[in-house]
Design a protein around this motif. Structure first.
Motif, PDB file in Angstrom:
ATOM      1  N   VAL A   7       0.869  -1.176   0.000  1.00  0.00           N
ATOM      2  CA  VAL A   7       0.000   0.000   0.000  1.00  0.00           C
ATOM      3  C   VAL A   7       0.907   1.228   0.000  1.00  0.00           C
ATOM      4  O   VAL A   7       1.525   1.552   1.020  1.00  0.00           O
ATOM      5  CB  VAL A   7      -0.915   0.022   1.237  1.00  0.00           C
ATOM      6  N   GLU A   8       1.017   1.874  -1.116  1.00  0.00           N
ATOM      7  CA  GLU A   8       1.935   3.019  -1.268  1.00  0.00           C
ATOM      8  C   GLU A   8       1.466   3.834  -2.454  1.00  0.00           C
ATOM      9  O   GLU A   8       1.262   3.287  -3.545  1.00  0.00           O
ATOM     10  CB  GLU A   8       3.361   2.481  -1.490  1.00  0.00           C
ATOM     11  N   ASP A   9       1.232   5.138  -2.228  1.00  0.00           N
ATOM     12  CA  ASP A   9       0.686   5.957  -3.312  1.00  0.00           C
ATOM     13  C   ASP A   9       1.739   6.430  -4.301  1.00  0.00           C
ATOM     14  O   ASP A   9       1.409   6.853  -5.404  1.00  0.00           O
ATOM     15  CB  ASP A   9      -0.067   7.172  -2.740  1.00  0.00           C
ATOM     16  N   GLU A  10       3.018   6.371  -3.889  1.00  0.00           N
ATOM     17  CA  GLU A  10       4.071   6.732  -4.857  1.00  0.00           C
ATOM     18  C   GLU A  10       4.225   5.560  -5.817  1.00  0.00           C
ATOM     19  O   GLU A  10       4.731   4.498  -5.446  1.00  0.00           O
ATOM     20  CB  GLU A  10       5.390   6.996  -4.137  1.00  0.00           C
ATOM     21  N   VAL A  11       3.769   5.790  -7.058  1.00  0.00           N
ATOM     22  CA  VAL A  11       3.671   4.687  -8.018  1.00  0.00           C
ATOM     23  C   VAL A  11       5.028   4.033  -8.274  1.00  0.00           C
ATOM     24  O   VAL A  11       5.141   2.799  -8.280  1.00  0.00           O
ATOM     25  CB  VAL A  11       3.044   5.187  -9.344  1.00  0.00           C
ATOM     26  N   LEU A  51       2.654  -1.169   4.486  1.00  0.00           N
ATOM     27  CA  LEU A  51       1.695  -0.067   4.525  1.00  0.00           C
ATOM     28  C   LEU A  51       2.381   1.274   4.720  1.00  0.00           C
ATOM     29  O   LEU A  51       3.008   1.510   5.757  1.00  0.00           O
ATOM     30  CB  LEU A  51       0.711  -0.332   5.674  1.00  0.00           C
ATOM     31  N   ASP A  52       2.264   2.151   3.733  1.00  0.00           N
ATOM     32  CA  ASP A  52       2.841   3.481   3.851  1.00  0.00           C
ATOM     33  C   ASP A  52       1.983   4.339   4.778  1.00  0.00           C
ATOM     34  O   ASP A  52       0.762   4.256   4.768  1.00  0.00           O
ATOM     35  CB  ASP A  52       2.924   4.131   2.461  1.00  0.00           C
ATOM     36  N   TRP A  53       2.653   5.140   5.571  1.00  0.00           N
ATOM     37  CA  TRP A  53       1.950   6.012   6.522  1.00  0.00           C
ATOM     38  C   TRP A  53       1.254   7.153   5.785  1.00  0.00           C
ATOM     39  O   TRP A  53       0.080   7.440   5.998  1.00  0.00           O
ATOM     40  CB  TRP A  53       2.976   6.574   7.508  1.00  0.00           C
ATOM     41  N   MET A  54       2.021   7.823   4.892  1.00  0.00           N
ATOM     42  CA  MET A  54       1.499   9.002   4.221  1.00  0.00           C
ATOM     43  C   MET A  54       0.759   8.614   2.946  1.00  0.00           C
ATOM     44  O   MET A  54       1.369   8.416   1.902  1.00  0.00           O
ATOM     45  CB  MET A  54       2.647   9.965   3.884  1.00  0.00           C
ATOM     46  N   LEU A  55      -0.536   8.505   3.073  1.00  0.00           N
ATOM     47  CA  LEU A  55      -1.384   8.202   1.916  1.00  0.00           C
ATOM     48  C   LEU A  55      -2.379   9.348   1.779  1.00  0.00           C
ATOM     49  O   LEU A  55      -2.772   9.942   2.779  1.00  0.00           O
ATOM     50  CB  LEU A  55      -2.156   6.894   2.144  1.00  0.00           C
ATOM     51  N   VAL A 100      11.933   3.084   8.218  1.00  0.00           N
ATOM     52  CA  VAL A 100      11.948   4.529   8.030  1.00  0.00           C
ATOM     53  C   VAL A 100      12.503   4.861   6.640  1.00  0.00           C
ATOM     54  O   VAL A 100      13.537   4.330   6.236  1.00  0.00           O
ATOM     55  CB  VAL A 100      12.799   5.223   9.119  1.00  0.00           C
ATOM     56  N   LYS A 101      11.766   5.698   5.918  1.00  0.00           N
ATOM     57  CA  LYS A 101      12.225   6.158   4.606  1.00  0.00           C
ATOM     58  C   LYS A 101      13.306   7.228   4.778  1.00  0.00           C
ATOM     59  O   LYS A 101      13.191   8.046   5.694  1.00  0.00           O
ATOM     60  CB  LYS A 101      11.063   6.769   3.823  1.00  0.00           C
ATOM     61  N   PRO A 102      14.298   7.316   3.914  1.00  0.00           N
ATOM     62  CA  PRO A 102      14.534   6.377   2.811  1.00  0.00           C
ATOM     63  C   PRO A 102      15.181   5.099   3.325  1.00  0.00           C
ATOM     64  O   PRO A 102      16.054   5.146   4.174  1.00  0.00           O
ATOM     65  CB  PRO A 102      15.501   7.151   1.920  1.00  0.00           C
TER      66      PRO A 102
HETATM   67 CA    CA Z   1       3.214   7.932   0.425  1.00  0.00          CA
END
Ligand code: CA
Length: 244
Positions: A7-11, A51-55, A100-102
């Motif tokens: 689940v990540e909005d950055e394609v 699961l990405d936090w920032m969606l 933690v990203k990156p």
């Molecule tokens: Ca994101």
């Protein structure tokens, strides 16, 4: 074949993770927002959710909380925010681990492998006493070992057979990690376990430096156990032990 949901909005990042996991032999589903993630979880019951936090819209925390209403599969959170409060919050709503990203793909894959290994070990544990690994499913069914004895400590009952926990006969909802932690501590009353041991045993990896994962799970576990939570004692400078 383990099924993993990303689940990540950055394609680009979503696709990159997908490619790596597929190369690792996993079946992968992709979601780019929260509602799609929840639909895919309901439809395919993956063994692991990244699961990405920032969606956009529904954020990762809300998605995590929602998944935890019905599902116990491990959830690995991706967070760009390194503040401890964020990590703690993620673990409190039911995530099992975070990166933690990156992050490097190597790091992510190591976490994914460790988490899936735990899932596999847990399911093997249920049939651990099957005599021959070559036995067919039919044979295995004929030789299902007796269920392990529950751990009973006063009003607390930890059922290893079906991974359920009850307090005074009332069921307590625990995540798989909370269950493992409780089963280990309550199964060895009086014995102190170090954070490092617990981390390696339950999460499957070493971590150099300060890691709050174990502490956060303990806090959550104590809260869910109410007054009985006081039996999980902090051993200063070491870790935790369960007192009878
Ligand atoms: Ca994101």
């Amino acid at each position: 074949m383990p099924v993993v949901l990303i689940v990540e909005d950055e394609v680009d990042l979503n696709n990159l993770i997908r490619t790596q996991l597929q190369a690792d032999g996993h079946t992968v589903y992709q979601a780019f927002d929260g509602p799609a993630a929840l639909r895919l979880v309901a439809a395919h019951t993956p063994q692991l959710v990244i699961l990405d936090w920032m969606l956009p819209g529904m954020d990762g925390l809300a998605v995590c909380r929602q998944i935890r209403r019905d599902h116990l599969m491990p959830i690995l959170m991706l967070t760009a925010r390194n503040e401890e409060i964020d990590r703690v919050l993620g673990l409190e709503v039911g995530a099992d681990d975070y990166v933690v990203k990156p992050f490097s793909m190597r790091e992510l894959l190591a976490r994914v492998r460790a988490m899936l290994r735990r899932v596999a070990l847990d399911s093997q544990g249920a049939i651990a006493a099957t005599p021959s690994p070559a036995a067919s499913d039919q044979d295995a069914n004929d030789t299902v070992p007796p269920a392990p004895e529950p751990i009973i400590r006063g009003p607390l009952r930890v059922n290893l057979a079906d991974h359920s926990v009850s307090l005074d006969g009332r069921e307590v909802d625990l995540t798989p990690k909370e269950f493992d932690l409780l089963a280990l501590l309550a199964g060895h009353p009086g014995r102190a376990f170090s954070r490092e041991f617990l981390l390696e045993r339950l999460w499957g990896y070493d971590y150099d430096g300060v890691d709050r994962t174990v502490d956060t799970h303990i806090v959550r576990l104590r809260k869910k156990l109410g007054p009985l939570g006081e039996h999980i004692v902090t051993v200063w400078g070491v870790g935790y032990r369960f007192t009878a």
